[in-house]
Write an enzyme that holds these catalytic residues in place. Structure first.
Site, PDB file in Angstrom:
ATOM      1  N   SER A   1      -9.540  -1.201   6.714  1.00 43.38           N
ATOM      2  CA  SER A   1      -9.009  -1.078   5.349  1.00 43.38           C
ATOM      3  C   SER A   1      -8.125  -1.991   4.965  1.00 43.38           C
ATOM      4  O   SER A   1      -7.703  -1.147   3.943  1.00 43.38           O
ATOM      5  CB  SER A   1      -8.447   0.464   5.740  1.00 43.38           C
ATOM      6  OG  SER A   1      -9.052   1.770   5.823  1.00 43.38           O
TER       7      SER A   1
ATOM      8  N   SER B   1      -9.680   1.521   2.496  1.00 49.11           N
ATOM      9  CA  SER B   1      -8.611   2.646   1.968  1.00 49.11           C
ATOM     10  C   SER B   1      -7.529   2.123   1.536  1.00 49.11           C
ATOM     11  O   SER B   1      -6.857   2.117   0.578  1.00 49.11           O
ATOM     12  CB  SER B   1      -7.432   3.864   2.939  1.00 49.11           C
ATOM     13  OG  SER B   1      -6.989   3.249   4.148  1.00 49.11           O
TER      14      SER B   1
ATOM     15  N   LYS C   1       0.813  -1.339   0.018  1.00 47.65           N
ATOM     16  CA  LYS C   1      -0.193  -0.171   0.032  1.00 47.65           C
ATOM     17  C   LYS C   1       0.440   1.489   0.328  1.00 47.65           C
ATOM     18  O   LYS C   1       2.128   1.475   0.525  1.00 47.65           O
ATOM     19  CB  LYS C   1      -0.926   0.035   1.087  1.00 47.65           C
ATOM     20  CG  LYS C   1      -1.391   0.838   1.925  1.00 47.65           C
ATOM     21  CD  LYS C   1      -2.837   0.654   2.555  1.00 47.65           C
ATOM     22  CE  LYS C   1      -3.731   1.679   2.754  1.00 47.65           C
ATOM     23  NZ  LYS C   1      -4.668   1.782   3.780  1.00 47.65           N
TER      24      LYS C   1
END
Lengths: 563, 563
Positions: free
Chosen positions: A241, A217, A133
């Site tokens: 997330s 996310s 990420k």
């Protein structure tokens, strides 16, 4: 009309990510619109790959590591296959912020040389590509976290000496394990969103149903792994997330309790808010891959390098005890007991999620396990406290970082929730309320020892991860199914169960609703639009029960698959 | 002149604690003033006790538990002896807030009946009296925490249903272990003070030198155990509050890292401030007793009942590894390496503390261990961040609780430090700065692996606990020697080394000072006044290293004693 400077910057950055894709990997023909072809996983993306590339990229991380740590496959061949497939994935759903394929291929060559010289792998992830990420810093690579104002800076700071050279602790450990880093994946600006949208890459759609969001996310991770452009990667989870994009994309993912996987040196939103800590956790296509990644990181003793990491190595004794329980339960299913909670008292999940939960429940009952109803202290309390926590700063952190470039937040991203910044007493009151809720929940958990027949409280609780199977853009209105577990700091593993099916999951008429929000989300359901979206659930356990929950999720998800 | 209502309440409460002492245990003759007799431990208090009572109360907790868990001594006889001696101790130095001897004797009878019936003890603390700082709730007993406004309430709340019935988790666990609870000990109001002073019991002096303070905030524990009115007890530590009274009274005490000993359900100051958590830890007269108490509590699995407790049972493997290192080091002292830091760069300790540290250093060097100089990231940063944290609420919590009765704070207690309440962003910035400092310190610790010759970083660091051996009332100006370790969340064990000696510890002329504070504290030193005060040091280790540090402190303190 003039283009604002932030937009030019964002456009240039978006283009530079595309430019990092070698021309041989560009998709030249037009990509069919989602209305014509929702699902770009499977045969659609395969058409651009060689049979060998398909063979490599469609094995899971565990299987790949078996090959690369024994010299059966070279790191270089594996890395090249994943770089290619990640490049394709990005062109299909905009799931990358950064692609650094050249340095990945160089790293793969070094690993192959290491293996040739030492006749052994560098570590348990030798030659395994791992995606990250875009919060984790990798030397030579930018981190924007979706903020235009972070372009050409270090976390928004110009001329910071760490720019381009600093690496997050997790990155250092992955390198030590022999993993190959090759891309960083898309996130919503602020990270506080269940979709993945920002002014740089625009929007990351769900590759299984491009009418829908990939979640957030850690949305780029979810989309990329679903397209098999990565065998596994690391996201972060402060309100769901990791779990949301994992479950929206038909993957496995874990939100560990705080302190297990290192977060040190990662970029973050609202850094220093320590009522609910964001945690890092892996996503992968199989349960065994999730375990491999989790266990490998712990072997690096993160507690010696991350002040927030706990000195808790992988506890093989807990893993073995749980495996023994699972094995015994094949003969005597009363050895394991679960609980199920079909809605959180605030919002009733859409039909595909209700059906997914039913499938799991029926599977466990058919196997002979006791599945009790879960009636914990009101989740509304947890969700309210979590929301209050996310808004402690009244949006100051997000406004500051949007303000660096002058960009406006995408419409899904609500900054600060309209509340003023909280003071020390208010924050302390929230912390006390949180602890009191955790204590009540813990006492409730203990109390189930009287109901399970195992002599123990329930071994895990089955629960939706979100009210919907993925989500229609702009319609993620209730994050409470995931955030409640962040408030509790419980371990939760999500796994896929089924896919939304317009023939099985017709909207059911309802006349009463739990809340206005419930009615709104009920009305949002469209069986046709959701058709095909992955529908999974979460299995959660107490705090710091990662070894147990990873084994149990493997067991339950395998049981579901085999029925 | 009228007496304000809060003063009448305080006087009545003080009298009620005295009234709880049976008349047979009252000291009728006048107690000599401190100017005539500083030390009331040893022969002075012994004159009021029978030889059998002396035999019982002068054995340490470990030794007593050996007797009471095997039926050699009855719980009743042991409890009665400690109730008597605690009653005497209170009359000498005002170290109790609550005495509940009758219910303790009833409990002791029940334990004796249990042993008679089952031929085995209820638990590892069967029949052992354990004292508690007046933050822990015991049913049927008040908790004032030194606030007049808490009299006849539950933590200041009138008509709260928990009043008189609620018990803290640690109390529940101690009962489960077979301990006998019989008194609660004095604290400074607010707990944020290195002395023990409040408007109810007034002042707790140091029983080894009644010209001085017993320390704080677990000051009553320190004084009571030094007088052998308790074989061991539990205090709490947010800035030194276990270690200061332990070392000021010639005892052993541990500040564990947060999450090991349960704090759930204890009263506290500034509850919900979670940047630096107050932790609970035992104090006792010997290292083995400290281990017994610590290990016993963990056997109750506090993590199933306290949401902030970590699932970390007593790790026998770490204990055994450390014991093995200690044993090996008898033949090969290069197996263990220590560091020493003689001052914190802000304040030079008084001569008795400098000498205590020298004694330990020389002992370790004579044994052949490497002792390196400790040059960590500036402690001033840690102390500044800790102070900022203690003042997050600008004194609001303390002012509220003083305001309940209208009492004024004793002069030593500084409320809020004159700074306004902090907001979410400021608190988050402190949390980030804290984590960055912890990371730097951790990296420094790791770097010492190159210096020790053991292949490991240093095993422990020797450091003063305070600049002075106990302290002259109102002269505790620098808490940084203890608070730095709260900021780091490190494990620290204090142990006694020597006593201040006016003949050995003459003030040394100095012309330069590290700071104005250093000069002030230098000038505070009076070799005559401090004469006789216990002088000990702390041995600290990394976070969550309790098993290791308890074993090492046992080794080092025994080595010091035998020289």
């Amino acid at each position: 009309m003039t283009i604002p400077p932030w937009k030019s910057l964002a456009d240039a950055k978006r283009q530079s990510t595309l430019d990092a894709i070698p021309s041989k990997w560009r998709i030249e023909e037009p990509i069919p619109p989602p209305t014509e072809l929702r699902d770009v996983t499977g045969s659609y993306i395969q058409q651009f790959l060689s049979p060998r590339e398909i063979e490599i990229t469609e094995l899971d991380a565990y299987g790949i590591a078996e090959k690369t740590t024994t010299g059966q496959w070279t790191a270089l061949e594996v890395t090249e296959a994943f770089c290619h497939r990640a490049a394709l994935a990005h062109q299909l759903v905009h799931c990358l912020h950064e692609a650094f394929f050249d340095s990945a291929l160089e790293e793969a060559k070094r690993l192959d040389a290491y293996f040739a010289e030492h006749k052994k792998p560098l570590g348990p992830l030798h030659g395994l590509p791992v995606s990250l990420k875009d919060q984790f810093h990798v030397k030579g690579v930018e981190t924007t976290m979706g903020y235009v104002g972070w372009i050409d800076t270090f976390q928004g700071i110009k001329d910071d000496p760490r720019r381009g050279v600093f690496e997050s602790e997790l990155v250092r450990e992955l390198r030590g394990l022999g993993a190959v880093l090759y891309c960083k994946t898309s996130v919503p600006a602020t990270l506080m969103c269940g979709e993945t949208v920002n002014n740089i890459i625009t929007y990351t759609h769900n590759p299984k149903n491009r009418l829908l969001s990939c979640g957030g996310s850690s949305g780029g991770e979810g989309a990329l792994i679903a397209l098999k452009g990565s065998p596994g990667g690391f996201g972060t989870d402060i309100g769901g997330s990791v779990r949301i994009p994992a479950v929206f994309n038909g993957l496995h993912g874990i939100r560990p309790s705080a302190g297990r996987i290192p977060y040190e040196g990662a970029a973050n939103s609202m850094d220093g808010q320590n009522t609910i800590l964001s945690v890092s956790g892996p996503l992968a296509s199989t349960a065994r891959s999730l375990q491999l990644l989790f266990k490998a990181v712990l072997s690096q003793q993160p507690w010696l390098h991350d002040p927030l990491a706990l000195e808790l190595p992988w506890r093989s004794d807990i893993e073995q005890e749980t495996r023994a329980l699972v094995e015994q339960s094949a003969k005597d299913p009363s050895k394991l007991a679960f609980a199920i909670m079909k809605n959180d008292g605030m919002v009733v999940p859409h039909p595909p999620i209700a059906r997914a939960l039913d499938i799991v429940e029926q599977t466990l009952k058919r196997l002979g396990h006791k599945v009790i109803e879960w009636n914990p202290p009101s989740h509304a309390t947890a969700v309210k406290l979590a929301s209050a926590t996310y808004n402690f700063d009244g949006g100051a952190d997000a406004l500051y970082h949007f303000g660096l470039s002058g960009e406006g937040p995408p419409s899904q991203i609500i900054v600060g929730g309209g509340t003023p910044q909280k003071n020390a007493l208010e924050i302390a009151q929230t912390n006390v309320a949180k602890r009191e809720y955790q204590k009540q929940y813990m006492d409730y958990w203990n109390s189930t020892a009287d109901l399970t027949g195992t002599g123990r409280p329930v071994d895990g609780v089955l629960f939706p991860t979100a009210p919907h199977a993925a989500v229609v853009p702009t319609q993620y209105h209730h994050v409470g199914y995931s955030s409640c577990l962040n408030l509790l700091d419980y371990t939760s593993v999500v796994f896929p169960v089924t896919n939304a099916d317009k023939n099985l999951d017709a909207a059911q008429p309802r006349e009463t609703f739990l809340s206005e929000l419930d009615e709104k989300i009920y009305k949002d359901y469209d069986a046709d639009v959701y058709d095909g979206a992955p529908a999974g659930v979460q299995l959660f356990g107490r705090r710091l029960q990662e070894e147990k929950m990873l084994v149990l999720a493997e067991y339950v998800s395998a049981a579901v698959r085999s029925t």
